[in-house]
Motif scaffolding. Structure first.
Motif, PDB file in Angstrom:
ATOM      1  N   UNK A   1       0.880  -1.115   0.030  1.00 12.00           N
ATOM      2  CA  UNK A   1      -0.196  -0.088   0.018  1.00 12.00           C
ATOM      3  C   UNK A   1       0.708   1.267   0.003  1.00 12.00           C
ATOM      4  N   UNK A   2       0.662   2.260  -0.916  1.00  7.04           N
ATOM      5  CA  UNK A   2       0.908   3.669  -0.848  1.00  7.04           C
ATOM      6  C   UNK A   2       0.630   4.491   0.567  1.00  7.04           C
ATOM      7  N   UNK A   3       1.654   5.088   0.835  1.00  8.62           N
ATOM      8  CA  UNK A   3       1.448   5.909   2.041  1.00  8.62           C
ATOM      9  C   UNK A   3       0.414   7.103   1.659  1.00  8.62           C
ATOM     10  N   UNK A   4      -0.164   7.496   2.644  1.00  8.69           N
ATOM     11  CA  UNK A   4      -1.159   8.717   2.528  1.00  8.69           C
ATOM     12  C   UNK A   4      -0.693   9.989   3.007  1.00  8.69           C
ATOM     13  N   UNK A   5      -0.860  11.005   2.130  1.00  9.11           N
ATOM     14  CA  UNK A   5      -0.360  12.238   2.466  1.00  9.11           C
ATOM     15  C   UNK A   5      -1.798  13.474   2.184  1.00  9.11           C
ATOM     16  N   UNK A   6      -1.649  14.414   2.890  1.00 10.14           N
ATOM     17  CA  UNK A   6      -2.770  15.482   2.869  1.00 10.14           C
ATOM     18  C   UNK A   6      -2.790  15.961   1.539  1.00 10.14           C
ATOM     19  N   UNK A   7      -4.008  16.065   1.003  1.00  7.40           N
ATOM     20  CA  UNK A   7      -4.630  16.551  -0.388  1.00  7.40           C
ATOM     21  C   UNK A   7      -4.264  15.831  -1.444  1.00  7.40           C
ATOM     22  N   UNK A   8      -3.687  14.591  -1.065  1.00  9.64           N
ATOM     23  CA  UNK A   8      -3.060  13.835  -2.468  1.00  9.64           C
ATOM     24  C   UNK A   8      -4.036  12.502  -2.463  1.00  9.64           C
ATOM     25  N   UNK A   9      -4.605  12.246  -3.415  1.00 14.11           N
ATOM     26  CA  UNK A   9      -5.206  11.026  -3.926  1.00 14.11           C
ATOM     27  C   UNK A   9      -4.427  10.192  -5.019  1.00 14.11           C
ATOM     28  N   UNK A  10      -3.873   8.895  -4.445  1.00 12.29           N
ATOM     29  CA  UNK A  10      -2.671   8.415  -5.272  1.00 12.29           C
ATOM     30  C   UNK A  10      -3.036   7.197  -5.785  1.00 12.29           C
ATOM     31  N   UNK A  11      -2.826   6.754  -6.942  1.00 10.56           N
ATOM     32  CA  UNK A  11      -3.357   5.654  -7.676  1.00 10.56           C
ATOM     33  C   UNK A  11      -2.353   4.570  -7.904  1.00 10.56           C
ATOM     34  N   UNK A  12      -2.111   3.364  -7.536  1.00 10.45           N
ATOM     35  CA  UNK A  12      -1.033   2.634  -8.042  1.00 10.45           C
ATOM     36  C   UNK A  12      -1.439   1.902  -9.072  1.00 10.45           C
ATOM     37  N   UNK A  13      -0.313   2.082  -9.989  1.00 14.53           N
ATOM     38  CA  UNK A  13      -0.383   1.582 -11.608  1.00 14.53           C
ATOM     39  C   UNK A  13       0.744   0.515 -11.794  1.00 14.53           C
ATOM     40  N   UNK A  14       0.446  -0.867 -11.685  1.00 14.94           N
ATOM     41  CA  UNK A  14       1.642  -1.770 -12.070  1.00 14.94           C
ATOM     42  C   UNK A  14       1.733  -1.729 -13.494  1.00 14.94           C
ATOM     43  N   UNK A  15       2.849  -1.881 -13.918  1.00 12.83           N
ATOM     44  CA  UNK A  15       3.465  -1.750 -15.571  1.00 12.83           C
ATOM     45  C   UNK A  15       4.390  -3.071 -15.524  1.00 12.83           C
ATOM     46  N   UNK A  16       4.700  -3.725 -16.662  1.00 14.09           N
ATOM     47  CA  UNK A  16       5.594  -4.520 -17.017  1.00 14.09           C
ATOM     48  C   UNK A  16       6.748  -4.008 -17.609  1.00 14.09           C
ATOM     49  N   UNK A  17       7.817  -4.434 -16.770  1.00 16.69           N
ATOM     50  CA  UNK A  17       9.286  -3.926 -17.301  1.00 16.69           C
ATOM     51  C   UNK A  17      10.431  -4.892 -16.808  1.00 16.69           C
ATOM     52  N   UNK A  18      11.417  -5.088 -17.314  1.00 16.36           N
ATOM     53  CA  UNK A  18      12.565  -5.876 -16.972  1.00 16.36           C
ATOM     54  C   UNK A  18      13.665  -4.943 -16.157  1.00 16.36           C
ATOM     55  N   UNK A  19      14.229  -5.384 -15.158  1.00 20.14           N
ATOM     56  CA  UNK A  19      15.210  -4.614 -14.473  1.00 20.14           C
ATOM     57  C   UNK A  19      16.494  -4.150 -15.539  1.00 20.14           C
ATOM     58  N   UNK A  20      17.087  -3.406 -14.863  1.00 17.32           N
ATOM     59  CA  UNK A  20      18.186  -2.834 -15.590  1.00 17.32           C
ATOM     60  C   UNK A  20      18.039  -1.590 -16.595  1.00 17.32           C
ATOM     61  N   UNK A  21      19.068  -0.771 -16.805  1.00 10.01           N
ATOM     62  CA  UNK A  21      18.911   0.616 -17.550  1.00 10.01           C
ATOM     63  C   UNK A  21      18.494   0.302 -18.919  1.00 10.01           C
ATOM     64  N   UNK A  22      18.847  -0.821 -19.546  1.00 10.13           N
ATOM     65  CA  UNK A  22      18.608  -1.041 -21.037  1.00 10.13           C
ATOM     66  C   UNK A  22      17.063  -0.707 -21.426  1.00 10.13           C
ATOM     67  N   UNK A  23      16.324  -1.191 -20.313  1.00  9.68           N
ATOM     68  CA  UNK A  23      14.882  -1.207 -20.440  1.00  9.68           C
ATOM     69  C   UNK A  23      14.395   0.223 -20.567  1.00  9.68           C
ATOM     70  N   UNK A  24      15.092   1.272 -19.908  1.00  6.70           N
ATOM     71  CA  UNK A  24      14.512   2.619 -19.798  1.00  6.70           C
ATOM     72  C   UNK A  24      14.187   2.982 -21.162  1.00  6.70           C
TER      73      UNK A  24
END
Length: 406
Positions: free
Chosen positions: A63-86
């Motif tokens: 779970x994401x932390x909560x902060x005043x005035x911010x509604x946060x939406x977690x959005x998973x996406x697929x990527x491989x580790x490492x700089x090349x995939x940037x």
């Protein structure tokens, strides 16, 4: 103003300091009257892979932390580790978030998209801006422009394309701003700091804080706070302290943080017989970090590369003299400040000399404390920088409207 923020840098319940500066910045912008929704791109990782060394830090379900005035939406996406995939991470993040972004835009009518870090956030923001027909800006944190963009020719060319596609850019530090201007021809807004100058302030007496944290009252405490990784120069720092302790026997290095080098560092400290010279404090809750700074005598950072590290600004706000390496945004932000001494990275001799100089000269240390706090008040306060950012976002919105009318 209604802002759609995109930032993979955002604290969750496992890593509460990860991207804490973004959350604080957005909260302050909200307090200035903006409505803010945040999409947090998070690398999707199957449960089995999280047991492996390479994937163990990826947990999109935390779970994401909560902060005043911010509604946060977690959005998973697929990527491989490492700089090349940037090169493709922004595209993957965009595809994952575009339906949610469109849904939010239909109900909230955003005025602008604001991203932090070019990879993947700025890339995704540029694509999303075209999709939603909105202006977009991206804040460079330093590492994205100074390091990631230069990891290959393909990624550098893509960075240039992304920077030119955005309606505005911001930079944590003048050196980063100069690099962006070199490829876009436009000057980014240079901003520093997201500090609450009341929370991070000098303590009139260090003893109560030391007692609360179970730190010795009679030691000269040098503080390090950050991720325990080679890029942060932690081995160079331990070596410098090993040398300094022979000249300053009441020295105690307190290392706050966790990371991949923690086990190896603990072993090195034992091998060098430094158990009474180095205290490994572990991960510290963000709301407790000011106490550790108020209990210390100086702050040390030996990074090989940086953006504009928030911990340096926090330390200076607490009136700590700073000994750090001249990397990233540090020379531009504090290179001319009498509250800091900068040395070249990977130079243990100069790091040692600078630390000894600060410890052995009481008057110098007192003068540095005053200068450090003054610089923090002048440039690092969260309200000052939130006003600059909000005004800049308003400016690019108006410029976009004028261009469309023309």
């Amino acid at each position: 103003m209604r802002i759609l923020a995109i930032s993979h840098l955002f604290p969750d319940l496992k890593e509460k300091r990860y991207g804490i500066f973004v959350a604080r910045q957005l909260s302050e912008i909200h307090r200035l009257g903006a409505e803010i929704s945040v999409i947090v791109p998070r690398v999707w990782c199957p449960g089995l892979l999280r047991h492996t060394e390479r994937w163990k830090n990826y947990d999109h379900k935390c779970p994401l932390c909560r902060f005043e005035g911010i509604e946060a939406f977690s959005m998973p996406y697929l990527r491989l580790p490492g700089n090349f995939y940037n090169r493709w991470s922004g595209l993957a993040a965009f595809r994952a978030m575009k339906s949610k972004a469109l849904e939010l835009h239909k109900s909230r009518k955003f005025d602008v998209i604001y991203a932090t870090d070019f990879f993947p956030d700025g890339d995704a923001a540029a694509r999303l801006a075209k999709y939603l027909k909105l202006p977009a800006a991206c804040l460079s944190i330093g590492v994205d422009v100074n390091i990631t963009a230069h990891s290959s020719g393909i990624i550098y060319r893509h960075f240039i394309k992304t920077a030119k596609a955005l309606d505005g850019t911001l930079a944590c530090g003048q050196s980063v701003a100069d690099r962006i201007k070199a490829v876009t021809g436009k000057s980014p807004l240079c901003v520093y700091g997201v500090l609450d100058l009341e929370e991070f302030s000098p303590a009139p007496d260090k003893i109560p804080a030391r007692k609360e944290l179970s730190l010795p009252p009679d030691k000269t405490i040098a503080l390090y706070a950050g991720y325990l990784t080679k890029r942060k120069g932690v081995y160079e720092l331990v070596e410098a302290i090993y040398r300094v302790q022979k000249k300053c026997q009441d020295l105690l290095l307190v290392m706050c943080g966790a990371g991949p080098e923690e086990t190896a560092l603990r072993r090195l400290i034992r091998e060098k017989g430094m158990e009474h010279t180095v205290h490994m404090a572990g991960e510290i809750e963000p709301e407790r970090m000011n106490k550790w700074m108020q209990a210390s005598d100086l702050f040390v950072l030996a990074s090989n590369t940086e953006g504009m590290p928030n911990v340096v600004m926090e330390a200076m706000a607490c009136g700590l003299p700073v000994v750090a390496t001249a990397v990233g945004g540090l020379p531009g932000a504090i290179g001319d400040c009498d509250g800091a001494i900068l040395v070249q990275p990977e130079n243990v001799d100069n790091l040692e000399k600078a630390i000894v100089k600060v410890i052995n000269d009481n008057q110098l240390r007192a003068d540095m404390r005053i200068a450090a706090r003054k610089r923090a008040e002048e440039q690092f306060g969260v309200k000052r920088n939130a006003i600059l950012i909000l005004n800049y976002l308003r400016k690019i919105v108006e410029e976009k409207k004028a261009k469309q009318k023309g």
